[in-house]
Scaffold this motif. Structure first.
Motif, PDB file in Angstrom:
ATOM      1  N   THR A  94       0.831  -1.206   0.000  1.00 19.35           N
ATOM      2  CA  THR A  94       0.000   0.000   0.000  1.00 19.35           C
ATOM      3  C   THR A  94       0.860   1.248   0.000  1.00 19.35           C
ATOM      4  O   THR A  94       0.583   2.214  -0.733  1.00 19.35           O
ATOM      5  CB  THR A  94      -0.942  -0.007   1.219  1.00 19.35           C
ATOM      6  OG1 THR A  94      -1.694  -1.218   1.236  1.00 19.35           O
ATOM      7  CG2 THR A  94      -1.899   1.168   1.169  1.00 19.35           C
ATOM      8  N   LEU A 100       2.283   1.839  -3.406  1.00 16.66           N
ATOM      9  CA  LEU A 100       1.254   2.385  -4.288  1.00 16.66           C
ATOM     10  C   LEU A 100       1.074   3.879  -4.045  1.00 16.66           C
ATOM     11  O   LEU A 100       0.929   4.663  -4.994  1.00 16.66           O
ATOM     12  CB  LEU A 100      -0.046   1.622  -4.028  1.00 16.66           C
ATOM     13  CG  LEU A 100      -1.283   1.964  -4.852  1.00 16.66           C
ATOM     14  CD1 LEU A 100      -2.166   0.727  -4.964  1.00 16.66           C
ATOM     15  CD2 LEU A 100      -2.101   3.072  -4.180  1.00 16.66           C
ATOM     16  N   GLY A 110      -0.591  -0.711  -8.454  1.00 13.96           N
ATOM     17  CA  GLY A 110      -1.259  -1.330  -7.333  1.00 13.96           C
ATOM     18  C   GLY A 110      -1.588  -2.797  -7.459  1.00 13.96           C
ATOM     19  O   GLY A 110      -2.243  -3.354  -6.577  1.00 13.96           O
ATOM     20  N   TRP A 116      -0.585  -4.906  -4.588  1.00 12.66           N
ATOM     21  CA  TRP A 116      -1.569  -4.644  -3.530  1.00 12.66           C
ATOM     22  C   TRP A 116      -2.809  -5.504  -3.761  1.00 12.66           C
ATOM     23  O   TRP A 116      -3.361  -6.103  -2.830  1.00 12.66           O
ATOM     24  CB  TRP A 116      -1.882  -3.152  -3.574  1.00 12.66           C
ATOM     25  CG  TRP A 116      -2.956  -2.642  -2.693  1.00 12.66           C
ATOM     26  CD1 TRP A 116      -2.830  -2.223  -1.393  1.00 12.66           C
ATOM     27  CD2 TRP A 116      -4.330  -2.440  -3.051  1.00 12.66           C
ATOM     28  NE1 TRP A 116      -4.044  -1.788  -0.927  1.00 12.66           N
ATOM     29  CE2 TRP A 116      -4.974  -1.899  -1.918  1.00 12.66           C
ATOM     30  CE3 TRP A 116      -5.065  -2.653  -4.211  1.00 12.66           C
ATOM     31  CZ2 TRP A 116      -6.329  -1.580  -1.917  1.00 12.66           C
ATOM     32  CZ3 TRP A 116      -6.410  -2.337  -4.217  1.00 12.66           C
ATOM     33  CH2 TRP A 116      -7.040  -1.808  -3.084  1.00 12.66           C
TER      34      TRP A 116
END
Length: 729
Positions: free
Chosen positions: A154, A157, A188, A191
């Motif tokens: 995260t 990102l 992402g 993620w």
């Protein structure tokens, strides 16, 4: 507005399936987004924006088997991440406000504490409020190891959005290698892979979470997701928003081709990454589960995770074809007879043939030992001056004497061959300020690694003996004990083991425990990369371009080189600085320049004489289905792009890094010393390639008079040059 190109035929071998709880997720997420302040009054979205984007449909396709509660939570996560993307665009990218964006991003990790009971700050905007709520609802059901991995993904990102912002500020378009690496973080998908573990109820066992096969699954998955998104979002991102971070634009500029040709090339790379995913899942993951002794439940979790990533690919494609967020006008949503039926686009068997099938066939049917003639070499405009240690000759004599004492000149090598390779010359260029003792140690490491890289293909590659190679690798690792480096020689039996144990004791002995662990990790990665080469050789498979570039850094020994440089400055620099995207970009661009340089010099030796499949020129020939001179020109362009990136990081990104870490004058001088060592590294490697008797046309067949050529072992890669990267003392 007319579409800028015709969308290509996508390789989607698995049909998408729709989660039956899609309406529940739509209703829940609409109310959740409103409660977080993301809709009316946010200045970013209204309700019709959320409805038209339909993230519930995305998550219902990408997570078809989870229950309603998990689907609603995952949909909230995706709503949050897309809101963040649009919020960051409006507030910071359009205004090009880097200081404001840095302060904004610095607060977000505070809403992801490892301890679920830890307090959080009071949210000040919808992004913070959404993250705080999602974290608290998700992490209680996951382990601390998963929390750490997901929090890191995260943060990547979020923070790499600064990289996109800097590129917009400078009007700069990344080179292809840089783009793929950075897109994983900004886009992402790593993620998303973490959320697959949650939604599928398949948390990856910690003992394999960071292994090569699982990392390749994650990265190949990520690249395919991002490249597909680039094709669908080109019109919005490039033509409307003015972004530079789009794979179609990157290849359009790098290849100097039309937008349509670039789109087709992006789709070819997407296909290659999906086929890499399949190859890894089928040929590497099962062996990993056996090697690590995973329980049946753990094996089932790995299998469910792999299937979850596969579902995401097919579902994500289906959603892109239907979402109003993307360019998809006139695109069929299903095969003949099923057009318009939800989830059926991947059933079109036409996507399994044509270009996807041809590219897979080329990667497995390379004809070895083709006559190619002398290696074609472009002009190398490396701007860094060469300096050589005055101890070169004495270090050469000592290292050759050492190799003889260790028994390395008793079988596949002899003294004339080692004399022709002159590995001490490489060491003399890599570290011109080294003492004689330091230079001798460096040359002996290069000697050991060169021997090992020639030994593996000769002993294990020809007979396809992967079991024997694995046993040898584990014995070599046992000769490098972290707790007591001096104990290594007592564990050694063969010349290769004795010489490694000797080097390990002399190098790791003076180090502290943490530095030894880092050094051992770098050595393990290099040894494992030799196994990767043998694995490809056993399949007679030309590697995927992205996998090749990334693994080539390991076979080249870049981890080892750069680690030892870092350890020299460890007392003057915070260790966190080396984990930043800026420093990784600096190191990777230098490593890629050196590895591709080696591929150019070694092409005739590897392709014509050794029948090799690990060469960057061959990888591009195979991927683009082009001739040798064209692939050489492309490698040259890529090298120049990587060198420009190295210079760009020096000039534009390092000053920002110094500010972010608040480095004082001493700290800045220490890091600039590290950068100069990387420049010496590049200059020394180029000089070594030009000087030694290893790659010239008169050497690779019969003119060198070396034992290696006379006895004819087939080498994996270019051993001496790879180990040129191993050590700077």
């Amino acid at each position: 507005m007319a579409q800028p190109f015709v969308l290509p035929d996508f390789y989607v071998p698995y049909p998408a399936r729709l989660n039956p709880h899609v309406e529940t997720a739509r209703t829940h997420t609409r109310e959740w987004a409103r409660s977080m302040g993301m809709l009316e009054g946010s200045g970013i979205w209204e309700e019709h924006d959320l409805e038209s984007h339909d993230y519930a449909l995305l998550c219902s396709y990408t997570h078809p088997d989870c229950d309603a509660e998990a689907l609603s939570l995952v949909t909230d996560w995706y709503t949050w991440v897309f809101f963040f993307d649009d919020h960051f665009l409006e507030v910071f990218k359009r205004t090009q406000d880097r200081p404001g964006s840095k302060a904004y991003l610095d607060r977000l990790p505070l809403f992801m504490p490892m301890d679920p009971a830890a307090p959080m700050p009071e949210p000040t905007n919808p992004v913070e409020a959404g993250l705080a709520d999602l974290w608290a609802r998700t992490v209680p059901s996951m382990s601390r190891a998963w929390r750490e991995r997901f929090a890191e993904a995260t943060e990547h990102l979020l923070y790499e959005s600064l990289w996109e912002l800097d590129n917009i500020n400078e009007g700069r378009i990344a080179n292809p290698v840089e783009y793929i690496e950075m897109r994983r973080k900004v886009g992402g998908a790593p993620w998303s892979a973490g959320l697959v573990e949650y939604a599928a109820g398949a948390e990856v066992p910690e003992q394999v979470a960071h292994s090569r096969p699982l990392c390749v699954l994650r990265d190949a998955f990520s690249d395919a997701v991002h490249l597909r998104n680039d094709l669908f979002s080109y019109q919005r991102e490039v033509e409307d928003e003015g972004e530079n971070s789009n794979g179609v634009l990157v290849l359009e500029k790098f290849l100097g081709c039309t937008t349509q040709e670039a789109a087709d090339a992006v789709n070819d790379l997407l296909t290659s990454r999906l086929q890499q995913f399949e190859n890894t899942a089928l040929t590497e993951v099962p062996g990993l589960c056996l090697e690590k002794g995973l329980t049946p439940a753990e094996c089932a979790a790995v299998a469910a995770y792999t299937k979850g990533l596969q579902d995401w690919q097919s579902g994500g494609h289906e959603w892109h074809m239907r979402s109003s967020r993307y360019m998809n006008e006139g695109l069929d949503t299903g095969p003949s007879g099923l057009d318009g039926v939800l989830g059926t686009s991947a059933l079109d068997i036409r996507t399994l043939f044509g270009r996807p099938a041809a590219s897979r066939l080329r990667s497995l049917t390379h004809v070895p030992h083709q006559k190619v003639g002398p290696s074609l070499l472009p002009e190398f405009d490396l701007p860094y001056p060469l300096s050589l240690s005055p101890h070169h000759r004495e270090a050469k004599r000592r290292s050759e004497d050492w190799a003889e004492r260790m028994g390395l000149l008793d079988d596949i090598w002899d003294r004339p061959m080692m004399d022709g390779f002159d590995l001490a010359l490489c060491s003399a260029g890599l570290d011109p300020d080294a003492t004689l003792e330091e230079l001798e140690l460096s040359a002996e490491w290069l000697t050991w690694g060169t021997y090992g890289d020639d030994y593996y293909p000769l002993v294990f590659g020809r007979p396809r003996d992967l079991v024997g190679a694995k046993e040898c690798t584990e014995r070599l690792k046992s000769c490098m004990p972290v707790e007591d480096p001096a104990a290594g020689p007592s564990l050694a039996v063969s010349p290769m083991e004795r010489s490694l144990a000797d080097l390990w004791a002399r190098t790791a002995g003076p180090m502290g425990p943490h530095a030894r662990e880092l050094l051992r990790g770098a050595m393990d990665r290099m040894l494992d990369s030799w196994m990767w080469e043998l694995h490809n050789q056993a399949q007679h498979r030309v590697p995927d371009p992205v996998d090749y570039i990334e693994m080539r850094r390991r076979t080249f020994g870049s981890d080892m080189t750069m680690l030892l440089c870092k350890l020299r400055h460890a007392d003057r620099l915070p260790p966190e600085i080396y984990r930043t995207g800026t420093v990784r970009s600096l190191e990777s661009s230098a490593a890629d320049y050196a590895t591709l340089l080696n591929d150019l010099f070694s092409y005739q030796k590897e392709i014509e004489v050794e029948g090799e499949v690990h060469n960057g020129v061959l990888v591009l020939q195979t991927f683009f289905d082009c001739d040798y001179p064209t692939a050489v020109a492309m490698v040259d362009d890529l090298m120049r792009g990587r060198l420009r990136q190295f210079e760009h990081v020096k000039e534009h990104e390092l000053p920002l890094l110094y500010e972010d870490f608040e480095l004082d004058t001493e700290g800045r001088a220490a890091f600039e010393g590290y950068v100069r060592e990387l420049e010496d590294w590049l200059a020394g490697i180029l000089n070594w390639h030009r000087s030694v008797r290893r790659y010239r046309a008169e050497d690779v067949h019969s003119g060198s008079g070396t034992a290696l050529v006379r006895r004819g072992p087939t080498g994996l890669g270019t051993s001496a040059a790879r180990l040129a990267a191993l050590f700077t003392p």
